[in-house]
Design a protein around this motif. Structure first.
Motif, PDB file in Angstrom:
ATOM      1  N   VAL A   1       0.832  -1.201   0.000  1.00 52.81           N
ATOM      2  CA  VAL A   1       0.000   0.000   0.000  1.00 52.81           C
ATOM      3  C   VAL A   1       0.868   1.253   0.000  1.00 52.81           C
ATOM      4  O   VAL A   1       0.596   2.217  -0.727  1.00 52.81           O
ATOM      5  CB  VAL A   1      -0.965   0.003   1.207  1.00 52.81           C
ATOM      6  CG1 VAL A   1      -1.704   1.332   1.305  1.00 52.81           C
ATOM      7  CG2 VAL A   1      -1.964  -1.144   1.080  1.00 52.81           C
ATOM      8  N   ALA A   2       1.942   1.254   0.789  1.00 50.40           N
ATOM      9  CA  ALA A   2       2.833   2.408   0.812  1.00 50.40           C
ATOM     10  C   ALA A   2       3.447   2.661  -0.559  1.00 50.40           C
ATOM     11  O   ALA A   2       3.550   3.811  -1.011  1.00 50.40           O
ATOM     12  CB  ALA A   2       3.927   2.200   1.859  1.00 50.40           C
ATOM     13  N   ALA A   3       3.840   1.580  -1.235  1.00 50.20           N
ATOM     14  CA  ALA A   3       4.412   1.736  -2.573  1.00 50.20           C
ATOM     15  C   ALA A   3       3.374   2.267  -3.550  1.00 50.20           C
ATOM     16  O   ALA A   3       3.651   3.184  -4.340  1.00 50.20           O
ATOM     17  CB  ALA A   3       4.975   0.404  -3.057  1.00 50.20           C
ATOM     18  N   ALA A   4       2.167   1.701  -3.509  1.00 52.88           N
ATOM     19  CA  ALA A   4       1.116   2.146  -4.428  1.00 52.88           C
ATOM     20  C   ALA A   4       0.698   3.588  -4.156  1.00 52.88           C
ATOM     21  O   ALA A   4       0.309   4.318  -5.078  1.00 52.88           O
ATOM     22  CB  ALA A   4      -0.092   1.225  -4.321  1.00 52.88           C
ATOM     23  N   ALA A   5       0.780   4.011  -2.897  1.00 53.88           N
ATOM     24  CA  ALA A   5       0.401   5.376  -2.531  1.00 53.88           C
ATOM     25  C   ALA A   5       1.481   6.388  -2.869  1.00 53.88           C
ATOM     26  O   ALA A   5       1.258   7.597  -2.745  1.00 53.88           O
ATOM     27  CB  ALA A   5       0.085   5.442  -1.041  1.00 53.88           C
ATOM     28  N   GLY A   6       2.663   5.930  -3.284  1.00 55.54           N
ATOM     29  CA  GLY A   6       3.746   6.845  -3.626  1.00 55.54           C
ATOM     30  C   GLY A   6       4.425   7.455  -2.414  1.00 55.54           C
ATOM     31  O   GLY A   6       4.906   8.593  -2.464  1.00 55.54           O
ATOM     32  N   LEU A   7       4.504   6.694  -1.313  1.00 52.85           N
ATOM     33  CA  LEU A   7       5.061   7.249  -0.085  1.00 52.85           C
ATOM     34  C   LEU A   7       6.523   7.658  -0.245  1.00 52.85           C
ATOM     35  O   LEU A   7       6.933   8.729   0.238  1.00 52.85           O
ATOM     36  CB  LEU A   7       4.923   6.243   1.055  1.00 52.85           C
ATOM     37  CG  LEU A   7       5.473   6.676   2.414  1.00 52.85           C
ATOM     38  CD1 LEU A   7       4.782   7.939   2.907  1.00 52.85           C
ATOM     39  CD2 LEU A   7       5.328   5.553   3.438  1.00 52.85           C
ATOM     40  N   ASP A   8       7.324   6.852  -0.924  1.00 53.69           N
ATOM     41  CA  ASP A   8       8.737   7.195  -1.072  1.00 53.69           C
ATOM     42  C   ASP A   8       8.916   8.511  -1.821  1.00 53.69           C
ATOM     43  O   ASP A   8       9.770   9.336  -1.458  1.00 53.69           O
ATOM     44  CB  ASP A   8       9.477   6.069  -1.790  1.00 53.69           C
ATOM     45  CG  ASP A   8       9.623   4.822  -0.923  1.00 53.69           C
ATOM     46  OD1 ASP A   8       9.559   4.950   0.311  1.00 53.69           O
ATOM     47  OD2 ASP A   8       9.789   3.721  -1.484  1.00 53.69           O
ATOM     48  N   ASP A   9       8.126   8.740  -2.867  1.00 55.20           N
ATOM     49  CA  ASP A   9       8.192  10.014  -3.579  1.00 55.20           C
ATOM     50  C   ASP A   9       7.780  11.171  -2.673  1.00 55.20           C
ATOM     51  O   ASP A   9       8.378  12.249  -2.710  1.00 55.20           O
ATOM     52  CB  ASP A   9       7.293   9.986  -4.812  1.00 55.20           C
ATOM     53  CG  ASP A   9       7.839   9.100  -5.926  1.00 55.20           C
ATOM     54  OD1 ASP A   9       9.060   8.819  -5.908  1.00 55.20           O
ATOM     55  OD2 ASP A   9       7.057   8.688  -6.788  1.00 55.20           O
ATOM     56  N   ALA A  10       6.747  10.943  -1.857  1.00 57.13           N
ATOM     57  CA  ALA A  10       6.279  12.003  -0.962  1.00 57.13           C
ATOM     58  C   ALA A  10       7.339  12.388   0.052  1.00 57.13           C
ATOM     59  O   ALA A  10       7.424  13.551   0.469  1.00 57.13           O
ATOM     60  CB  ALA A  10       5.006  11.558  -0.253  1.00 57.13           C
ATOM     61  N   LEU A  11       8.169  11.426   0.472  1.00 58.18           N
ATOM     62  CA  LEU A  11       9.171  11.690   1.501  1.00 58.18           C
ATOM     63  C   LEU A  11      10.357  12.500   0.992  1.00 58.18           C
ATOM     64  O   LEU A  11      11.092  13.083   1.802  1.00 58.18           O
ATOM     65  CB  LEU A  11       9.673  10.369   2.084  1.00 58.18           C
ATOM     66  CG  LEU A  11       8.692   9.592   2.960  1.00 58.18           C
ATOM     67  CD1 LEU A  11       9.257   8.230   3.324  1.00 58.18           C
ATOM     68  CD2 LEU A  11       8.342  10.376   4.212  1.00 58.18           C
ATOM     69  N   ARG A  12      10.544  12.552  -0.316  1.00 56.36           N
ATOM     70  CA  ARG A  12      11.672  13.318  -0.843  1.00 56.36           C
ATOM     71  C   ARG A  12      11.516  14.800  -0.495  1.00 56.36           C
ATOM     72  O   ARG A  12      10.468  15.393  -0.724  1.00 56.36           O
ATOM     73  CB  ARG A  12      11.766  13.152  -2.367  1.00 56.36           C
ATOM     74  CG  ARG A  12      12.174  11.754  -2.794  1.00 56.36           C
ATOM     75  CD  ARG A  12      12.594  11.713  -4.252  1.00 56.36           C
ATOM     76  NE  ARG A  12      12.872  10.331  -4.657  1.00 56.36           N
ATOM     77  CZ  ARG A  12      12.019   9.562  -5.312  1.00 56.36           C
ATOM     78  NH1 ARG A  12      10.852  10.029  -5.670  1.00 56.36           N
ATOM     79  NH2 ARG A  12      12.344   8.329  -5.629  1.00 56.36           N
ATOM     80  N   ASP A  13      12.569  15.369   0.063  1.00 62.39           N
ATOM     81  CA  ASP A  13      12.605  16.793   0.451  1.00 62.39           C
ATOM     82  C   ASP A  13      11.674  17.122   1.610  1.00 62.39           C
ATOM     83  O   ASP A  13      11.438  18.309   1.896  1.00 62.39           O
ATOM     84  CB  ASP A  13      12.263  17.707  -0.743  1.00 62.39           C
ATOM     85  CG  ASP A  13      13.219  17.521  -1.906  1.00 62.39           C
ATOM     86  OD1 ASP A  13      14.426  17.363  -1.646  1.00 62.39           O
ATOM     87  OD2 ASP A  13      12.769  17.523  -3.065  1.00 62.39           O
ATOM     88  N   ALA A  14      11.135  16.118   2.285  1.00 60.94           N
ATOM     89  CA  ALA A  14      10.282  16.394   3.445  1.00 60.94           C
ATOM     90  C   ALA A  14      11.140  16.721   4.659  1.00 60.94           C
ATOM     91  O   ALA A  14      12.242  16.184   4.838  1.00 60.94           O
ATOM     92  CB  ALA A  14       9.390  15.195   3.744  1.00 60.94           C
ATOM     93  N   GLY A  15      10.621  17.606   5.503  1.00 59.66           N
ATOM     94  CA  GLY A  15      11.309  17.931   6.741  1.00 59.66           C
ATOM     95  C   GLY A  15      10.812  17.116   7.912  1.00 59.66           C
ATOM     96  O   GLY A  15      11.492  17.012   8.944  1.00 59.66           O
ATOM     97  N   LEU A  16       9.614  16.523   7.769  1.00 64.53           N
ATOM     98  CA  LEU A  16       9.012  15.739   8.844  1.00 64.53           C
ATOM     99  C   LEU A  16       7.920  14.872   8.259  1.00 64.53           C
ATOM    100  O   LEU A  16       7.235  15.272   7.306  1.00 64.53           O
ATOM    101  CB  LEU A  16       8.405  16.663   9.909  1.00 64.53           C
ATOM    102  CG  LEU A  16       7.710  15.993  11.101  1.00 64.53           C
ATOM    103  CD1 LEU A  16       8.750  15.337  12.018  1.00 64.53           C
ATOM    104  CD2 LEU A  16       6.874  17.001  11.885  1.00 64.53           C
ATOM    105  N   VAL A  17       7.747  13.683   8.827  1.00 66.16           N
ATOM    106  CA  VAL A  17       6.589  12.855   8.490  1.00 66.16           C
ATOM    107  C   VAL A  17       5.829  12.588   9.785  1.00 66.16           C
ATOM    108  O   VAL A  17       6.428  12.252  10.816  1.00 66.16           O
ATOM    109  CB  VAL A  17       6.991  11.550   7.774  1.00 66.16           C
ATOM    110  CG1 VAL A  17       7.954  10.725   8.596  1.00 66.16           C
ATOM    111  CG2 VAL A  17       5.757  10.714   7.429  1.00 66.16           C
ATOM    112  N   VAL A  18       4.520  12.761   9.732  1.00 66.78           N
ATOM    113  CA  VAL A  18       3.647  12.511  10.875  1.00 66.78           C
ATOM    114  C   VAL A  18       2.801  11.296  10.538  1.00 66.78           C
ATOM    115  O   VAL A  18       2.099  11.276   9.522  1.00 66.78           O
ATOM    116  CB  VAL A  18       2.737  13.716  11.173  1.00 66.78           C
ATOM    117  CG1 VAL A  18       1.842  13.418  12.377  1.00 66.78           C
ATOM    118  CG2 VAL A  18       3.575  14.976  11.429  1.00 66.78           C
ATOM    119  N   THR A  19       2.859  10.290  11.386  1.00 67.28           N
ATOM    120  CA  THR A  19       2.060   9.097  11.185  1.00 67.28           C
ATOM    121  C   THR A  19       1.244   8.832  12.442  1.00 67.28           C
ATOM    122  O   THR A  19       1.318   9.588  13.404  1.00 67.28           O
ATOM    123  CB  THR A  19       2.938   7.879  10.812  1.00 67.28           C
ATOM    124  OG1 THR A  19       2.110   6.785  10.439  1.00 67.28           O
ATOM    125  CG2 THR A  19       3.846   7.472  11.964  1.00 67.28           C
ATOM    126  N   GLY A  20       0.455   7.771  12.434  1.00 67.51           N
ATOM    127  CA  GLY A  20      -0.362   7.493  13.601  1.00 67.51           C
ATOM    128  C   GLY A  20      -1.145   6.214  13.464  1.00 67.51           C
ATOM    129  O   GLY A  20      -1.310   5.660  12.367  1.00 67.51           O
TER     130      GLY A  20
END
Length: 373
Positions: free
Chosen positions: A272-291
């Motif tokens: 699901v993370a791969a299909a959602a494009g999570l790795d692309d979203a993380l590029r240049d991010a300063g923080l990720v919030v999960t829960g």
């Protein structure tokens, strides 16, 4: 303390908060709270799931309406069901087994008679769509223990007794299985089939499809023995790897589709993370919030949050976790962990107004970020 309002790219990627909010609603609440404190930041919401219920919503939250498709199918007890599926832009069809053969679709548990036939009808509609290149099949929440035979029968396979008669629906009938005819089976799509599994159960035995999960579906010890015997007969006829970790998922549906459709088993959270494009979203991010509902050591072992922590670590992005409860006794490999129970003052308060307290958590994290930048 100094305040710094430099814009920041923040990825908000929670799992669902079981029993309260789905992942999309949780992401929206966290984002709303963050925006109150830091309206100039770039927020990217990526709702996640473990490959069970909620996967369609997580992957389809920002897709146009024409990516959502529907089919009229037979539910696990024979009553009609209107089942949704999702077509991703790359030609992947996402199918939730629970939409066609889920436990909530039963009026009462039926461990011997519940059928996966509706799943097969749904997959028949999916593979008939010329835009579909491959299938991602999520297996959580099933009501059945028929080895996927109901679904495969709806796709053209025949499961026969010693007299050559087709077996009635349900895993209980597999004890009479004598022959399998796959000559009329609809072929899988050219891009193949992934079964998203979050268990490592083999097909047979006390830790298998019937032994481990049958009681959750209403099976008595006698039912479990009958179902396990039927699945063993099926495996004797189909071959394949009955010991493969995950073969017992969804009452053996994973095994059936591996043996007959060449499906591969993959981690639901990772797929699901791969299909959602999570790795692309993380590029240049300063923080990720999960829960998620509860954050503890188990969260880091193949679940949604654990997979995200691994991906964020590879990308060099710090992680903040917001959870209904946080097990503070564990050494948690994240930058910050916030408990909604602590914010609300009680478990009941957090569960009664989850969106309110998720927004409060998002706002608090944003305030803290302004101080630490």
């Amino acid at each position: 303390m100094r305040s710094d309002r430099r814009p920041l790219r923040v990825v908000i990627a929670p799992d669902s908060f079981k029993g309260t909010l789905d992942a999309t609603a949780a992401a929206d609440a966290l984002a709303a709270g963050w925006r109150r404190e830091r309206p100039d930041d770039e927020l990217v919401t990526v709702p996640l799931a473990d490959g069970g219920e909620g996967t369609l919503e997580a992957l389809g939250h920002d897709l146009p309406a024409d990516c959502w498709r529907r089919a009229a199918v037979t539910g696990p007890d024979g009553r009609p069901v209107d089942a949704a599926w999702l077509l991703l832009p790359d030609g992947t069809a996402v199918v939730e087994m629970a939409r066609a053969a889920g436990l909530p679709l039963l009026r009462r548990p039926d461990p011997l008679g519940a059928t996966t036939r509706g799943l097969g009808q749904l997959l028949a509609a999916v593979v008939a769509d010329p835009a579909v290149h491959r299938v991602m099949l999520t297996l959580g929440g099933s009501a059945t223990t028929d080895g996927g035979t109901g679904a495969l029968a709806a796709l053209g396979a025949r499961f026969l007794d010693a007299d050559g008669a087709e077996l009635p629906p349900g895993g209980g009938a597999l004890a009479r299985l004598a022959r399998v005819d796959l000559g009329g089976l609809t072929p899988p799509p050219a891009g193949g089939v992934q079964c998203l599994v979050d268990v490592t159960a083999p097909l047979l035995g006390p830790l298998g499809a019937a032994g481990q999960f049958g009681p959750q579906k209403g099976a008595t010890p006698d039912h479990v023995a009958l179902l396990d015997d039927g699945l063993a007969r099926l495996a004797d006829l189909l071959g394949g790897d009955r010991e493969a970790p995950g073969a017992g998922a969804a009452g053996g549906t994973a095994y059936g589709f591996a043996a007959c459709w060449g499906a591969e088993f993959v981690s639901g959270a990772r797929a699901v993370a791969a299909a959602a494009g999570l790795d692309d979203a993380l590029r240049d991010a300063g923080l990720v919030v999960t829960g998620e509902g509860q954050f503890d050591a188990q969260s880091l072992r193949g679940k949604v949050v654990g997979d995200l922590v691994d991906r964020a670590g590879t990308a060099g992005v710090p992680v903040a976790v917001v959870a209904g409860r946080v097990d503070a006794a564990e050494e948690l490999p994240v930058a910050r962990a916030l408990s909604l129970t602590d914010l609300a003052g009680s478990v009941a308060g957090a569960m009664t107004e989850p969106a309110r307290w998720l927004a409060a958590a998002g706002a608090q994290l944003a305030r803290e970020q302004s101080v630490t930048l």
